[in-house]
Enzyme design. Sequence first.
Site, PDB file in Angstrom:
ATOM      1  N   TRP A 168       0.720  -1.081   0.026  1.00  0.00           N
ATOM      2  CA  TRP A 168       0.039  -0.053  -0.032  1.00  0.00           C
ATOM      3  C   TRP A 168       0.962   1.299   0.053  1.00  0.00           C
ATOM      4  O   TRP A 168       0.311   2.556  -0.034  1.00  0.00           O
ATOM      5  CB  TRP A 168      -0.975   0.144   1.073  1.00  0.00           C
ATOM      6  CG  TRP A 168      -0.359  -0.424   2.579  1.00  0.00           C
ATOM      7  CD1 TRP A 168      -0.557  -1.471   3.262  1.00  0.00           C
ATOM      8  CD2 TRP A 168       0.654   0.192   3.320  1.00  0.00           C
ATOM      9  NE1 TRP A 168       0.321  -1.809   4.349  1.00  0.00           N
ATOM     10  CE2 TRP A 168       0.747  -0.648   4.479  1.00  0.00           C
ATOM     11  CE3 TRP A 168       1.049   1.508   3.050  1.00  0.00           C
ATOM     12  CZ2 TRP A 168       1.864  -0.254   5.517  1.00  0.00           C
ATOM     13  CZ3 TRP A 168       1.972   1.838   4.237  1.00  0.00           C
ATOM     14  CH2 TRP A 168       2.273   0.896   5.453  1.00  0.00           C
ATOM     15  N   LYS A 192      -3.236  -8.240  -7.487  1.00  0.00           N
ATOM     16  CA  LYS A 192      -4.096  -7.896  -6.149  1.00  0.00           C
ATOM     17  C   LYS A 192      -3.490  -6.651  -5.395  1.00  0.00           C
ATOM     18  O   LYS A 192      -2.200  -6.835  -5.009  1.00  0.00           O
ATOM     19  CB  LYS A 192      -4.104  -9.326  -5.370  1.00  0.00           C
ATOM     20  CG  LYS A 192      -5.069  -9.093  -4.159  1.00  0.00           C
ATOM     21  CD  LYS A 192      -4.645  -9.679  -2.876  1.00  0.00           C
ATOM     22  CE  LYS A 192      -3.926  -8.643  -2.091  1.00  0.00           C
ATOM     23  NZ  LYS A 192      -4.800  -7.326  -1.644  1.00  0.00           N
ATOM     24  N   SER A 246       5.834  -7.580   2.913  1.00  0.00           N
ATOM     25  CA  SER A 246       6.458  -7.790   4.420  1.00  0.00           C
ATOM     26  C   SER A 246       7.202  -9.201   4.088  1.00  0.00           C
ATOM     27  O   SER A 246       6.680 -10.086   3.415  1.00  0.00           O
ATOM     28  CB  SER A 246       5.487  -7.772   5.402  1.00  0.00           C
ATOM     29  OG  SER A 246       4.828  -8.525   5.273  1.00  0.00           O
ATOM     30  N   GLU A 268       9.963  -9.088  -3.121  1.00  0.00           N
ATOM     31  CA  GLU A 268      10.627  -7.656  -2.609  1.00  0.00           C
ATOM     32  C   GLU A 268      10.326  -7.405  -1.256  1.00  0.00           C
ATOM     33  O   GLU A 268       8.834  -7.156  -1.235  1.00  0.00           O
ATOM     34  CB  GLU A 268      10.075  -6.748  -3.635  1.00  0.00           C
ATOM     35  CG  GLU A 268      10.491  -6.866  -4.943  1.00  0.00           C
ATOM     36  CD  GLU A 268      12.103  -6.968  -5.279  1.00  0.00           C
ATOM     37  OE1 GLU A 268      12.943  -6.526  -4.549  1.00  0.00           O
ATOM     38  OE2 GLU A 268      12.549  -7.373  -6.487  1.00  0.00           O
ATOM     39  N   CYS A 303      10.288   0.754   2.012  1.00  0.00           N
ATOM     40  CA  CYS A 303      11.224  -0.235   2.195  1.00  0.00           C
ATOM     41  C   CYS A 303      12.612   0.128   2.202  1.00  0.00           C
ATOM     42  O   CYS A 303      13.521  -0.680   2.926  1.00  0.00           O
ATOM     43  CB  CYS A 303      11.171  -1.181   1.227  1.00  0.00           C
ATOM     44  SG  CYS A 303      11.114  -0.675  -0.426  1.00  0.00           S
ATOM     45  N   GLU A 402      11.976  -3.532  11.317  1.00  0.00           N
ATOM     46  CA  GLU A 402      11.489  -2.530  10.345  1.00  0.00           C
ATOM     47  C   GLU A 402      10.362  -1.912  10.977  1.00  0.00           C
ATOM     48  O   GLU A 402       9.095  -2.578  11.232  1.00  0.00           O
ATOM     49  CB  GLU A 402      11.040  -3.308   9.225  1.00  0.00           C
ATOM     50  CG  GLU A 402      10.684  -2.160   7.990  1.00  0.00           C
ATOM     51  CD  GLU A 402      10.229  -2.901   6.727  1.00  0.00           C
ATOM     52  OE1 GLU A 402       9.210  -4.072   6.901  1.00  0.00           O
ATOM     53  OE2 GLU A 402      10.627  -2.436   5.667  1.00  0.00           O
TER      54      GLU A 402
HETATM   55  P1  NAD Z   1       1.836  -7.137   3.466  1.00  0.00           P
HETATM   56  O1  NAD Z   1       3.083  -8.025   3.659  1.00  0.00           O
HETATM   57  O2  NAD Z   1       1.059  -6.811   4.627  1.00  0.00           O
HETATM   58  O3  NAD Z   1       0.944  -6.862   2.180  1.00  0.00           O
HETATM   59  C1  NAD Z   1       1.547  -6.851   1.020  1.00  0.00           C
HETATM   60  C2  NAD Z   1       0.432  -7.354  -0.062  1.00  0.00           C
HETATM   61  O4  NAD Z   1       0.158  -9.001   0.507  1.00  0.00           O
HETATM   62  C3  NAD Z   1      -1.036  -6.901   0.195  1.00  0.00           C
HETATM   63  O5  NAD Z   1      -1.521  -6.820  -1.038  1.00  0.00           O
HETATM   64  C4  NAD Z   1      -1.447  -7.714   1.051  1.00  0.00           C
HETATM   65  O6  NAD Z   1      -2.978  -7.753   0.819  1.00  0.00           O
HETATM   66  C5  NAD Z   1      -1.018  -9.108   0.739  1.00  0.00           C
HETATM   67  N1  NAD Z   1      -1.178 -10.256   1.603  1.00  0.00           N
HETATM   68  C6  NAD Z   1      -1.480 -10.150   2.810  1.00  0.00           C
HETATM   69  N2  NAD Z   1      -1.441 -11.419   3.502  1.00  0.00           N
HETATM   70  C7  NAD Z   1      -1.466 -12.403   2.550  1.00  0.00           C
HETATM   71  C8  NAD Z   1      -1.312 -13.639   2.372  1.00  0.00           C
HETATM   72  N3  NAD Z   1      -1.552 -14.535   3.428  1.00  0.00           N
HETATM   73  N4  NAD Z   1      -1.275 -14.096   1.126  1.00  0.00           N
HETATM   74  C9  NAD Z   1      -0.996 -13.419   0.140  1.00  0.00           C
HETATM   75  N5  NAD Z   1      -1.238 -12.332   0.127  1.00  0.00           N
HETATM   76  C10 NAD Z   1      -1.154 -11.696   1.151  1.00  0.00           C
HETATM   77  O7  NAD Z   1       2.876  -5.616   3.325  1.00  0.00           O
HETATM   78  P2  NAD Z   1       2.388  -4.087   3.340  1.00  0.00           P
HETATM   79  O8  NAD Z   1       2.073  -3.971   4.702  1.00  0.00           O
HETATM   80  O9  NAD Z   1       1.421  -3.719   2.247  1.00  0.00           O
HETATM   81  O10 NAD Z   1       3.721  -3.415   2.761  1.00  0.00           O
HETATM   82  C11 NAD Z   1       4.737  -3.187   3.857  1.00  0.00           C
HETATM   83  C12 NAD Z   1       5.799  -4.009   3.314  1.00  0.00           C
HETATM   84  O11 NAD Z   1       6.281  -3.963   2.115  1.00  0.00           O
HETATM   85  C13 NAD Z   1       7.025  -3.534   4.286  1.00  0.00           C
HETATM   86  O12 NAD Z   1       7.486  -4.612   4.880  1.00  0.00           O
HETATM   87  C14 NAD Z   1       7.911  -3.045   3.128  1.00  0.00           C
HETATM   88  O13 NAD Z   1       9.362  -2.832   3.468  1.00  0.00           O
HETATM   89  C15 NAD Z   1       7.686  -3.996   2.060  1.00  0.00           C
HETATM   90  N6  NAD Z   1       8.006  -3.159   0.805  1.00  0.00           N
HETATM   91  C16 NAD Z   1       9.137  -3.687   0.022  1.00  0.00           C
HETATM   92  C17 NAD Z   1       9.540  -3.022  -1.061  1.00  0.00           C
HETATM   93  C18 NAD Z   1      10.814  -3.758  -1.762  1.00  0.00           C
HETATM   94  O14 NAD Z   1      10.640  -3.385  -3.118  1.00  0.00           O
HETATM   95  N7  NAD Z   1      11.563  -4.481  -1.332  1.00  0.00           N
HETATM   96  C19 NAD Z   1       8.840  -2.171  -1.660  1.00  0.00           C
HETATM   97  C20 NAD Z   1       7.989  -1.637  -0.940  1.00  0.00           C
HETATM   98  C21 NAD Z   1       7.270  -2.259   0.424  1.00  0.00           C
END
Ligand code: NAD
Length: 500
Positions: A168, A192, A246, A268, A303, A402
């Site tokens: 998000w 998604k 995450s 990622e 991130c 983090e």
């Molecule tokens: P999140 O892992 O909670 O959610 C990411 C996505 O996964 C969302 O679309 C969510 O709905 C989905 N999701 C949640 N549970 C799931 C499941 N059980 N199975 C499949 N999909 C599922 O992360 P977030 O809070 O949206 O984003 C923040 C995280 O993203 C931070 O840890 C950040 O560091 C990371 N991030 C990494 C990068 C990169 O390029 N490495 C870039 C941006 C953000």
Amino acid sequence: MTLKLESKAIKAAVPQLKFRTQAFIDGRYVNAIAGKTYDSINPATGKPLAQLAACEAADVDAAVKAARRSFEQGVWSTRSPAERKAVLLRLADLMEQNVGELALLDCLDAGKPITDCLTMDGPDSAHCFRWHAEAIDKDYAQVAPTGPDQVAMIVREPLGVIGAILPWNFPLQMAAWKLGPILATGNSVVVKPARQTSLSVLRLAELAAEAGLPEGVLNVVPGSGSVIGAALCKHPGVDAVAFTGSTEVGRLLLQYSAESNLKRIVLELGGKNPQVVFDDAGDLDYIAQQALSCVFWNMGENCSSGSRLIVHRKLKNKLLARMIEFSKDWIVGNPLDPATKVGPLIEASHLNKVLEYIESGKQEGAKLVLGGRRTLLKTGGFFVEPTIFDGVKPTMTIAREEIFGPVLSVLTFDTEAEAIALANDTQYGLTASLYTENLSRANRVARAIRAGTVSVNCFSEGDATTPFGGYKQSGFFGRDKSIFAHYQYCELKTIWMQLT
Ligand code: NAD
């Protein structure tokens, strides 16, 4: 919609926005099959912004079937690179023509400052599609050095149906980072978006159709991650999943793959990124401003946020004093105000998590020297002050986990070896930045830090030409951006021909 970066113009544009709230499957907007909806909340007010289709496994299945059909029919996968390029360039043009609308959608949905959405996320996302489109008809296949009686061609082919699961924090931009290379290489895709921030991606799907992307090639299913994200990852009709999010959820995806069809998983993930300042660093005012951007930009919901400042003991007090002075520029406020640099955090639960980290910093003995409180309570939004802790020990929770908020931990060192050890003292390895005027040291330390991107004398994630992704638990298998991102969405095929 074009949009001037002026309060009056922005205020007038908001009521004109039309939200696309249904899923986008097989070229059209549809309700969730079960008819359910959920509220997307505006993080700046805490109030509902839009009611979106709450998709479930059946909707994912319909989207995967549409994607599969389009892939098998070859309406996109077998089009020539030049033809695919033309469609994606049209999409980039349309994104530019509608950048005001896309920027406002991200601003309202994610609480991101409008200035960032309009000058960075929007134009950078269009540029991302343009870059990947331009690359596809310039990337040659290979011929192996066989004997004279054989010809062996090594060609890349699209993988098939890809699932793209987005976070998000950069809704439009993360969509572009995934979809640019996925579509350029001829795949069909089911996206998604994050439950909290689906509006800009839903609009993007419509623009892609207008640009000429055939029906079924790009599908978008909004809803809960644990329901549809999991359904997508377990679906036998999906060949790969590209994920940004995450580390915790990334781990689950590997399990889903193992339990289903061994689909390729590209992860990622998170970061706990170091910013290392040596005693031979240059202009401290410049470094102070870069260091603040690195940690406070996008509310620290980034991130690549440089949440650990590792500074030479001799420089620490001076640098910290400059940073506290410049932190006044980091105005917390309504994300629709062009002057705002720090908007709200994404949702109430995340705000509470960040406040708990701040509390743990105090409890574990770090010295709070800036911010540390929730602010602008009357708005109903999820705002927190930019926060700095001095005297942080490497074992403290705020130095290890983090936080994903505007919270900086300051640590000190005496020797170069100590600085490198501190920088690498993390389970993550996404980005790092370092400051020194000594070129040999810059090269030595950049190579010694275990991270996917190391920026020297600046805070940078590179640009469209450079790969982005993590070492250690910051990533798995692949990279976003650059030509390297294309290859992870392709199969490698050998065609061996006997000529006599
Ligand atoms: P999140 O892992 O909670 O959610 C990411 C996505 O996964 C969302 O679309 C969510 O709905 C989905 N999701 C949640 N549970 C799931 C499941 N059980 N199975 C499949 N999909 C599922 O992360 P977030 O809070 O949206 O984003 C923040 C995280 O993203 C931070 O840890 C950040 O560091 C990371 N991030 C990494 C990068 C990169 O390029 N490495 C870039 C941006 C953000």
